[in-house]
Design a protein around this motif. Sequence first.
Motif, mmCIF file in Angstrom:
data_model
loop_
_atom_site.group_PDB
_atom_site.id
_atom_site.type_symbol
_atom_site.label_atom_id
_atom_site.label_comp_id
_atom_site.label_asym_id
_atom_site.label_seq_id
_atom_site.Cartn_x
_atom_site.Cartn_y
_atom_site.Cartn_z
ATOM 1 N N ARG A 292 1.022 -1.454 -0.174
ATOM 2 C CA ARG A 292 0.065 0.621 0.043
ATOM 3 C C ARG A 292 1.107 1.285 -0.182
ATOM 4 N NH1 ARG A 292 -3.906 -3.083 -1.301
ATOM 5 N NH2 ARG A 292 -4.921 -3.693 0.137
ATOM 6 N N ALA A 293 1.458 1.209 0.482
ATOM 7 C CA ALA A 293 3.190 2.072 0.100
ATOM 8 C C ALA A 293 3.433 2.478 -0.729
ATOM 9 C CB ALA A 293 4.012 2.450 1.382
ATOM 10 N N SER A 294 3.631 1.317 -1.462
ATOM 11 C CA SER A 294 4.176 1.986 -2.772
ATOM 12 C C SER A 294 3.531 2.478 -3.751
ATOM 13 C CB SER A 294 4.930 0.589 -3.468
ATOM 14 O OG SER A 294 5.359 0.714 -4.601
ATOM 15 N N TRP A 295 1.642 2.026 -3.132
ATOM 16 C CA TRP A 295 1.218 2.495 -4.384
ATOM 17 C C TRP A 295 0.824 3.927 -3.858
ATOM 18 C CZ3 TRP A 295 -3.353 4.706 -2.220
ATOM 19 C CH2 TRP A 295 -4.619 4.906 -3.485
ATOM 20 N N VAL A 296 0.883 4.413 -2.449
ATOM 21 C CA VAL A 296 1.076 5.904 -2.408
ATOM 22 C C VAL A 296 2.198 7.358 -2.866
ATOM 23 C CG1 VAL A 296 0.811 7.188 0.291
ATOM 24 C CG2 VAL A 296 -0.685 5.411 -0.224
ATOM 25 N N GLN A 297 3.005 6.192 -2.549
ATOM 26 C CA GLN A 297 4.004 6.870 -3.451
ATOM 27 C C GLN A 297 4.069 7.286 -4.622
ATOM 28 O OE1 GLN A 297 8.736 6.382 -2.362
ATOM 29 N NE2 GLN A 297 8.003 4.462 -4.589
ATOM 30 N N LYS A 298 3.952 6.161 -5.399
ATOM 31 C CA LYS A 298 3.593 6.224 -7.281
ATOM 32 C C LYS A 298 2.222 7.844 -7.729
ATOM 33 C CE LYS A 298 0.665 3.434 -9.439
ATOM 34 N NZ LYS A 298 0.144 4.781 -9.468
ATOM 35 N N GLU A 299 1.609 7.770 -5.931
ATOM 36 C CA GLU A 299 0.798 8.859 -6.488
ATOM 37 C C GLU A 299 0.890 10.243 -6.093
ATOM 38 O OE1 GLU A 299 -1.711 8.357 -8.552
ATOM 39 O OE2 GLU A 299 -2.250 6.182 -8.181
ATOM 40 N N ILE A 300 2.140 9.657 -4.628
ATOM 41 C CA ILE A 300 2.138 11.177 -4.441
ATOM 42 C C ILE A 300 3.449 11.971 -5.424
ATOM 43 C CG2 ILE A 300 3.872 12.141 -2.765
ATOM 44 C CD1 ILE A 300 1.213 11.865 -1.731
ATOM 45 N N ARG A 301 3.693 10.936 -6.196
ATOM 46 C CA ARG A 301 4.871 11.032 -7.272
ATOM 47 C C ARG A 301 3.959 12.102 -8.555
ATOM 48 N NH1 ARG A 301 6.836 7.302 -8.709
ATOM 49 N NH2 ARG A 301 8.516 6.452 -7.456
ATOM 50 N N ASN A 302 2.961 11.462 -8.957
ATOM 51 C CA ASN A 302 2.560 11.953 -9.782
ATOM 52 C C ASN A 302 1.404 13.520 -9.007
ATOM 53 O OD1 ASN A 302 3.023 9.866 -11.475
ATOM 54 N ND2 ASN A 302 0.449 8.607 -10.738
ATOM 55 N N LEU A 303 1.140 13.511 -8.404
ATOM 56 C CA LEU A 303 1.370 14.729 -7.781
ATOM 57 C C LEU A 303 1.732 16.165 -7.154
ATOM 58 C CD1 LEU A 303 -1.191 13.714 -4.578
ATOM 59 C CD2 LEU A 303 -1.688 14.638 -7.111
ATOM 60 N N ASN A 304 2.861 15.773 -8.526
ATOM 61 C CA ASN A 304 4.011 16.548 -7.915
ATOM 62 C C ASN A 304 5.185 16.539 -7.097
ATOM 63 O OD1 ASN A 304 4.535 16.965 -11.005
ATOM 64 N ND2 ASN A 304 3.226 17.772 -11.286
ATOM 65 N N LEU A 305 4.946 15.992 -5.936
ATOM 66 C CA LEU A 305 5.457 16.120 -4.247
ATOM 67 C C LEU A 305 5.873 14.867 -4.094
ATOM 68 C CD1 LEU A 305 1.659 16.319 -2.336
ATOM 69 C CD2 LEU A 305 2.877 17.953 -3.589
ATOM 70 N N ALA A 306 7.327 14.808 -2.830
ATOM 71 C CA ALA A 306 7.907 14.536 -3.177
ATOM 72 C C ALA A 306 7.555 13.911 -1.677
ATOM 73 C CB ALA A 306 9.384 15.055 -2.720
ATOM 74 N N VAL A 307 8.528 12.437 -1.498
ATOM 75 C CA VAL A 307 8.946 11.638 0.197
ATOM 76 C C VAL A 307 10.199 12.003 0.434
ATOM 77 C CG1 VAL A 307 8.354 10.004 1.376
ATOM 78 C CG2 VAL A 307 6.302 10.640 -0.226
ATOM 79 N N PRO A 308 10.663 13.006 1.925
ATOM 80 C CA PRO A 308 9.427 12.966 2.953
ATOM 81 C C PRO A 308 9.432 14.069 2.679
ATOM 82 C CG PRO A 308 11.735 12.939 3.063
ATOM 83 C CD PRO A 308 12.277 11.994 2.450
ATOM 84 N N HIS A 309 9.748 14.768 1.331
ATOM 85 C CA HIS A 309 9.710 17.202 1.260
ATOM 86 C C HIS A 309 8.254 17.790 1.764
ATOM 87 C CE1 HIS A 309 10.138 20.803 0.023
ATOM 88 N NE2 HIS A 309 10.725 20.694 0.616
ATOM 89 N N ASP A 310 7.170 16.079 1.577
ATOM 90 C CA ASP A 310 6.150 17.203 1.167
ATOM 91 C C ASP A 310 5.153 15.966 2.444
ATOM 92 O OD1 ASP A 310 6.187 18.987 -0.388
ATOM 93 O OD2 ASP A 310 7.414 17.779 -2.071
ATOM 94 N N PHE A 311 5.285 14.582 2.189
ATOM 95 C CA PHE A 311 4.723 13.825 2.680
ATOM 96 C C PHE A 311 5.393 12.654 3.502
ATOM 97 C CE2 PHE A 311 1.947 10.183 2.682
ATOM 98 C CZ PHE A 311 0.346 10.938 2.817
#
Length: 398
Positions: A292-311
Amino acid sequence: MLDVERVQRELQMPSAAPLHGRLRSALQSQINDGTLKAGDLLPPERSLQDQLGISRSTVRQALRSLIEAGAVKSVVGAGTFVLDQRQASHDNHLIGIIIPDSNYYVYYPELASSLSFRLRAAGYRVDLSIHNDRYEKLAEITDSLLAQHAVAVIVTAPSRNPTDALLHDLRAKGLLVMLLTRSIDNVDDIDYIDTDNERIGYEATSYLVQLGHTGIVYVGGTKVSTAVNRGRGYIRAMQEAALQPRLFIMPDEPDIVVPAFEPYEMSRDPAWLWERITRRAITAAFCFNDDRASWVQKEIRNLNLAVPHDFSLVGVDDMPYANFFDAPLSTFALPGEAIGEQAANLLLRRLNGETSPPQRILLPARFIQRASTAAPPQLPSPIGRETEGEGECACALL
């Protein structure tokens, strides 16, 4: 050679059995699995009394019971020796281990390997089977075990299936039954060993709260007890921090009512989740597992956000790919080997005659902090166009 620390741990475990019986079982389990070998000399009674912090009479009762069972022999002036335990009768004693999948969860093979090794060392034959989360397959496997006159079966139940009747039927037919890693509603009369999943949810969420996050979502499910229990832990930590629980249930999960989740903001619509992330109402997620975390990370990238800077992200399982996220994933490693050891020790005690009440043993997971978690982003205002009056934003999904 006797592993005294292991005996101490087993004596400290909750049990209604008398202390001398628990000591006897702890010693017998080390004889069964080969820790104590034929000819080994047990420590003197006084030494056991001092090392274990128990009375001399308790030690004597336990040793007397082992002598009567033919496990050890007392030689005047020399001590108490372990006897050869190899018995032809064990060669035909079969124990079934039935798990849902050998591949998806890394810790199932680890658990099964640890469990079967200890049982084989005690002289039992082991049949390892996979039910692929299908009740019909589980019934087929247990029928085969009954036909082979198995003495015990250890089961990880299929998700959301009426397995309780099947397990009680197996017990009625003379099998010892033990549950691993998934609990079953209304079944509290069978030994059950698992990770403390509610504690995982609580510790993961508390860690994110300590980093400063106030908007934390649980990305979980309803299909298996592990997902529900991790959600309960998440809710408890959020309530203790006076924060609002938010739950996102994956759309592919069955639409099952979970009373513990009902009072809180919850959705199965991904747009609901992304909207709250883009306006910073949610800045962190505790995910049911690394998948599930892998899926969230992929979608976060699609929102032009970055882990962990934004999320920030926390998962569970410590899958091999967790190190290869854009930011290596903070996650929990599950105690597969320890569960296998505990299950084997308890089952061997049952097979040796222990009749204490059913035990519920929950073991802690190990948190691995990596680069996917950080303090929440410090922004002067939410992303997007501010609305009047409430400081909210009316923003389109990216």
